[in-house]
Design a protein around this motif. Structure first.
Motif, PDB file in Angstrom:
ATOM      1  N   ASN A   1      88.210  35.985 -32.211  1.00  0.00           N
ATOM      2  CA  ASN A   1      89.440  36.759 -32.346  1.00  0.00           C
ATOM      3  C   ASN A   1      90.263  36.189 -33.490  1.00  0.00           C
ATOM      4  OD1 ASN A   1      88.755  38.149 -29.897  1.00  0.00           O
ATOM      5  ND2 ASN A   1      89.481  36.355 -28.773  1.00  0.00           N
ATOM      6  N   ILE A   2      90.992  37.047 -34.188  1.00  0.00           N
ATOM      7  CA  ILE A   2      91.733  36.603 -35.362  1.00  0.00           C
ATOM      8  C   ILE A   2      93.077  37.315 -35.439  1.00  0.00           C
ATOM      9  CG2 ILE A   2      90.559  38.312 -36.835  1.00  0.00           C
ATOM     10  CD1 ILE A   2      90.759  36.256 -39.135  1.00  0.00           C
ATOM     11  N   LEU A   3      94.098  36.565 -35.872  1.00  0.00           N
ATOM     12  CA  LEU A   3      95.449  37.102 -36.077  1.00  0.00           C
ATOM     13  C   LEU A   3      95.827  36.907 -37.541  1.00  0.00           C
ATOM     14  CD1 LEU A   3      98.272  38.121 -35.197  1.00  0.00           C
ATOM     15  CD2 LEU A   3      98.817  35.762 -34.543  1.00  0.00           C
ATOM     16  N   MET A   4      96.205  38.001 -38.204  1.00  0.00           N
ATOM     17  CA  MET A   4      96.633  37.946 -39.604  1.00  0.00           C
ATOM     18  C   MET A   4      98.143  38.122 -39.678  1.00  0.00           C
ATOM     19  SD  MET A   4      93.636  40.128 -41.542  1.00  0.00           S
ATOM     20  CE  MET A   4      93.770  41.573 -40.479  1.00  0.00           C
ATOM     21  N   ILE A   5      98.792  37.205 -40.392  1.00  0.00           N
ATOM     22  CA  ILE A   5     100.249  37.226 -40.519  1.00  0.00           C
ATOM     23  C   ILE A   5     100.584  37.375 -41.996  1.00  0.00           C
ATOM     24  CG2 ILE A   5     102.393  36.007 -40.011  1.00  0.00           C
ATOM     25  CD1 ILE A   5     100.602  34.249 -38.082  1.00  0.00           C
ATOM     26  N   GLY A   6     101.307  38.432 -42.328  1.00  0.00           N
ATOM     27  CA  GLY A   6     101.649  38.639 -43.725  1.00  0.00           C
ATOM     28  C   GLY A   6     102.644  39.760 -43.891  1.00  0.00           C
ATOM     29  N   PRO A   7     103.289  39.844 -45.042  1.00  0.00           N
ATOM     30  CA  PRO A   7     104.308  40.871 -45.284  1.00  0.00           C
ATOM     31  C   PRO A   7     103.702  42.253 -45.409  1.00  0.00           C
ATOM     32  CG  PRO A   7     103.855  39.653 -47.306  1.00  0.00           C
ATOM     33  CD  PRO A   7     103.105  38.954 -46.212  1.00  0.00           C
ATOM     34  N   PRO A   8     104.499  43.304 -45.297  1.00  0.00           N
ATOM     35  CA  PRO A   8     103.982  44.668 -45.471  1.00  0.00           C
ATOM     36  C   PRO A   8     103.349  44.836 -46.846  1.00  0.00           C
ATOM     37  CG  PRO A   8     106.219  44.697 -44.597  1.00  0.00           C
ATOM     38  CD  PRO A   8     105.946  43.290 -44.990  1.00  0.00           C
TER      39      PRO A   8
ATOM     40  N   PHE B   1      85.433  46.695 -15.737  1.00  0.00           N
ATOM     41  CA  PHE B   1      84.893  47.275 -16.959  1.00  0.00           C
ATOM     42  C   PHE B   1      84.539  46.169 -17.944  1.00  0.00           C
ATOM     43  CE2 PHE B   1      87.788  50.666 -15.408  1.00  0.00           C
ATOM     44  CZ  PHE B   1      86.852  51.672 -15.257  1.00  0.00           C
ATOM     45  N   PRO B   2      83.378  46.254 -18.583  1.00  0.00           N
ATOM     46  CA  PRO B   2      83.045  45.272 -19.618  1.00  0.00           C
ATOM     47  C   PRO B   2      84.082  45.323 -20.735  1.00  0.00           C
ATOM     48  CG  PRO B   2      81.128  46.611 -19.029  1.00  0.00           C
ATOM     49  CD  PRO B   2      82.321  47.251 -18.395  1.00  0.00           C
ATOM     50  N   ALA B   3      84.378  44.164 -21.310  1.00  0.00           N
ATOM     51  CA  ALA B   3      85.376  44.114 -22.383  1.00  0.00           C
ATOM     52  C   ALA B   3      85.031  42.990 -23.347  1.00  0.00           C
ATOM     53  CB  ALA B   3      86.778  43.912 -21.804  1.00  0.00           C
ATOM     54  N   ASN B   4      83.808  43.024 -23.842  1.00  0.00           N
ATOM     55  CA  ASN B   4      83.366  42.016 -24.798  1.00  0.00           C
ATOM     56  C   ASN B   4      83.799  42.464 -26.187  1.00  0.00           C
ATOM     57  OD1 ASN B   4      82.142  39.990 -26.172  1.00  0.00           O
ATOM     58  ND2 ASN B   4      80.052  40.569 -25.667  1.00  0.00           N
ATOM     59  N   ILE B   5      85.011  42.105 -26.550  1.00  0.00           N
ATOM     60  CA  ILE B   5      85.606  42.630 -27.775  1.00  0.00           C
ATOM     61  C   ILE B   5      85.852  41.524 -28.784  1.00  0.00           C
ATOM     62  CG2 ILE B   5      86.743  44.529 -26.564  1.00  0.00           C
ATOM     63  CD1 ILE B   5      89.367  42.910 -26.806  1.00  0.00           C
ATOM     64  N   MET B   6      85.978  41.934 -30.037  1.00  0.00           N
ATOM     65  CA  MET B   6      86.502  41.072 -31.088  1.00  0.00           C
ATOM     66  C   MET B   6      87.901  41.602 -31.389  1.00  0.00           C
ATOM     67  SD  MET B   6      85.071  40.452 -34.945  1.00  0.00           S
ATOM     68  CE  MET B   6      86.101  39.628 -36.175  1.00  0.00           C
TER      69      MET B   6
ATOM     70  N   HIS C   1      84.341  47.771 -26.320  1.00  0.00           N
ATOM     71  CA  HIS C   1      83.271  46.860 -25.900  1.00  0.00           C
ATOM     72  C   HIS C   1      82.174  46.781 -26.961  1.00  0.00           C
ATOM     73  CE1 HIS C   1      80.693  44.667 -23.190  1.00  0.00           C
ATOM     74  NE2 HIS C   1      79.802  45.631 -23.133  1.00  0.00           N
ATOM     75  N   HIS C   2      81.778  45.561 -27.304  1.00  0.00           N
ATOM     76  CA  HIS C   2      80.788  45.281 -28.357  1.00  0.00           C
ATOM     77  C   HIS C   2      81.277  45.726 -29.740  1.00  0.00           C
ATOM     78  CE1 HIS C   2      77.795  43.580 -25.831  1.00  0.00           C
ATOM     79  NE2 HIS C   2      77.497  44.681 -25.193  1.00  0.00           N
ATOM     80  N   GLY C   3      82.594  45.887 -29.874  1.00  0.00           N
ATOM     81  CA  GLY C   3      83.145  46.295 -31.160  1.00  0.00           C
ATOM     82  C   GLY C   3      84.457  45.599 -31.428  1.00  0.00           C
TER      83      GLY C   3
END
Length: 512
Positions: free
Chosen positions: A218-225, A341-346, A301-303
């Motif tokens: 999982n990834i979080l991007m922080i930046g201006p508009p 419910f399956p929830a294998n997410i990125m 899921h899977h996406g």
């Protein structure tokens, strides 16, 4: 006379057998449906009566009709019982031989003129029919290809009630619907119409996204508009490994239950990408309804689940991410029942550095005070941030990079390295429930993510100085393992740990 027909009910992403028992007996002309039916099921006999009349069959005259949906303590929903009720009624009224119904599981909604209309969950019902040892499934034509994905059973798709009766009586020839799953799956192309090379600059962000894709992090991007966060997120699927056939079937089950499959596309062949707006409700994100249905988390899921403007989402909805990000499954409980419910997410999330979006921008003044910035970041709780492996900054792109004609690595080139890293992980994790580094258990982290002496010293200094939680520490090790996999290196070194630590920008800022 009594007749029995096998049908089904969806429970989460599985199907449970439902025995449709129809009894036609002398007595006061009345109709009853018992067995916890909802409103749509209670209305079924009205549709069945009209469909029989318009198809040339007769409703039992001066008879008492009782329909029981067993087991009686399980709630039944939707119009999928129309077809089994109609055929069961005809068998009970001696217009059809009852034993001809036995080899099949049947689902389908009836129009008043006798046409069959599609229902949700056909793939689940076909899987159940195979598990029950049935010869096949009778379903509407629109559901036939979806059901035919299941091997080992035959799928028959009458267009009308009359065709269904004719087929069961041997008077109408229906050929089973067949789908070449492998050919269907192999036809999927990786041409998305856009490429990661389209994004100018942001090389460090591209590197972080490569690491995230390689390990399923999982990834979080922080930046201006305007810094390119949405462009980058949109292109992450172009570097992810293609879906495997088992993954495609798992994902298709969820989309089938939700009624999201497109016509003549019986299989989800590309990793799903869901990007809900921040105004969506809690049930829409996690799933809900009287009978629990999958939400955006499970549909990804899977996406990829992309949450733009992360702090603007409802706090309750964000807190609901804890379970799926940790356990790769989400549990939805409602009065009518409980579903997993399956929830294998990125998860890919994006946010501004402050409410106005210009905090830290050297060229535009920020209009927010420290308290506003603190409250803005405070909308995302520490436990949620702990479950996000990479926090990166995405600054404005300078003119020189925007106007440059130099092209960076293409999605195909990055995908090749991602696929190679995933192959190493799959081989290493063979025989376990984990499929990539991000989904490793605590025990697997201890056994697999072993840093060398120098890397251990670096980790110790980081943990002592920055005060990482045990969860954050484990996720740093997982990311380090992924970076090493991209280099095809067996042991985690100091360089891998150093890069992984750079992807915890929010932890560093909190300490500072």
């Amino acid at each position: 006379m009594l007749a029995q027909v096998l049908s089904a009910a969806a429970q989460g992403v599985e199907a449970a057998p439902v025995e449709v028992e129809v009894d036609v007996a002398p007595g006061m002309p009345r109709e009853h449906i018992v067995g916890l039916p909802d409103a749509a099921v209670k209305e079924s006999l009205h549709r069945v009566r009209a469909a029989l009349a318009h198809t040339g069959f007769t409703w039992p005259i001066n008879k008492r009709v009782t329909v029981n949906l067993a087991p009686a303590d399980m709630r039944k929903e939707g119009p999928l019982y129309d077809l089994p009720m109609a055929l069961g009624l005809m068998a009970a009224a001696e217009q059809l031989e009852p034993e001809r119904l036995t080899p099949y599981l049947m689902v389908g909604e009836l129009a008043l003129d006798g046409r069959l209309r599609p229902v949700r969950g056909a793939l689940l019902y076909a899987l159940l029919a195979r598990a029950q040892g049935k010869r096949g499934v009778l379903c509407p034509p629109e559901n036939a290809e979806e059901a035919a994905v299941v091997e080992g059973i035959e799928v028959f798709a009458p267009a009308t009630l009359g065709e269904a009766v004719g087929f069961l009586n041997g008077n109408h020839d229906l050929q089973p619907v067949r789908v070449d799953i492998q050919a269907l799956f192999d036809r999927e192309t990786l041409d998305f119409g856009f490429d990661l090379a389209d994004v100018k600059g942001q090389e460090s962000a591209k590197r972080a996204l490569t690491v995230a894709a390689a390990g399923g992090h999982n990834i979080l991007m922080i930046g201006p508009p305007g810094s390119g966060k949405s462009m980058l997120a949109k292109r992450v699927p172009t570097v992810l490994p293609p879906l495997t056939l088992p993954e495609a079937l798992e994902t298709t089950k969820i989309w089938s239950v939700a009624g999201k499959l497109k016509a003549h596309e019986p299989l989800v062949r590309r990793r799903p990408v869901r990007d809900p707006h921040h105004t969506l409700s809690y049930p829409a994100l996690v799933g809900g309804g009287v009978d629990p249905q999958p939400g955006e988390i499970s549909l990804a899921h899977h996406g990829v689940l992309f949450l733009d403007e992360l702090p603007e989402f409802d706090r309750k909805a964000l807190e609901a991410l804890r379970q799926p990000l940790e356990d790769r499954v989400i549990t939805v409980s409602r009065v009518a029942g409980r579903a997993r419910f399956p929830a294998n997410i990125m998860l890919i999330a994006a946010m501004n550095p402050c409410p106005c979006g210009h905090h830290g921008d050297p060229k535009r003044a920020c209009s927010c005070n420290p308290m506003q910035i603190q409250r803005y970041f405070g909308r995302i709780s520490g436990p949620v941030l702990d479950r996000i492996d990479l926090h990166i900054e995405v600054p404005h792109v300078p003119y020189e990079e925007l106007s440059s004609e130099r092209a960076g690595p293409t999605s195909a080139e990055i995908r090749a390295s991602v696929v190679a890293a995933r192959k190493l992980q799959l081989e290493r994790l063979r025989g376990s429930d984990a499929h990539c580094n991000a989904s490793m258990s605590e025990k697997q982290v201890q056994e697999i993510c072993k840093p060398d002496k120098e890397a251990k010293a670096l980790l110790k200094n980081a943990v002592d100085s920055l005060g990482f939680s045990a969860r954050a520490y484990a996720r740093i090790l997982k990311v380090s393992r992924t970076i090493a996999d991209l280099e095809a290196v067996e042991q985690i070194g100091a360089a891998h740990v150093s890069e992984a630590l750079q992807y915890r920008s929010l932890d560093r800022e909190k300490k500072g």
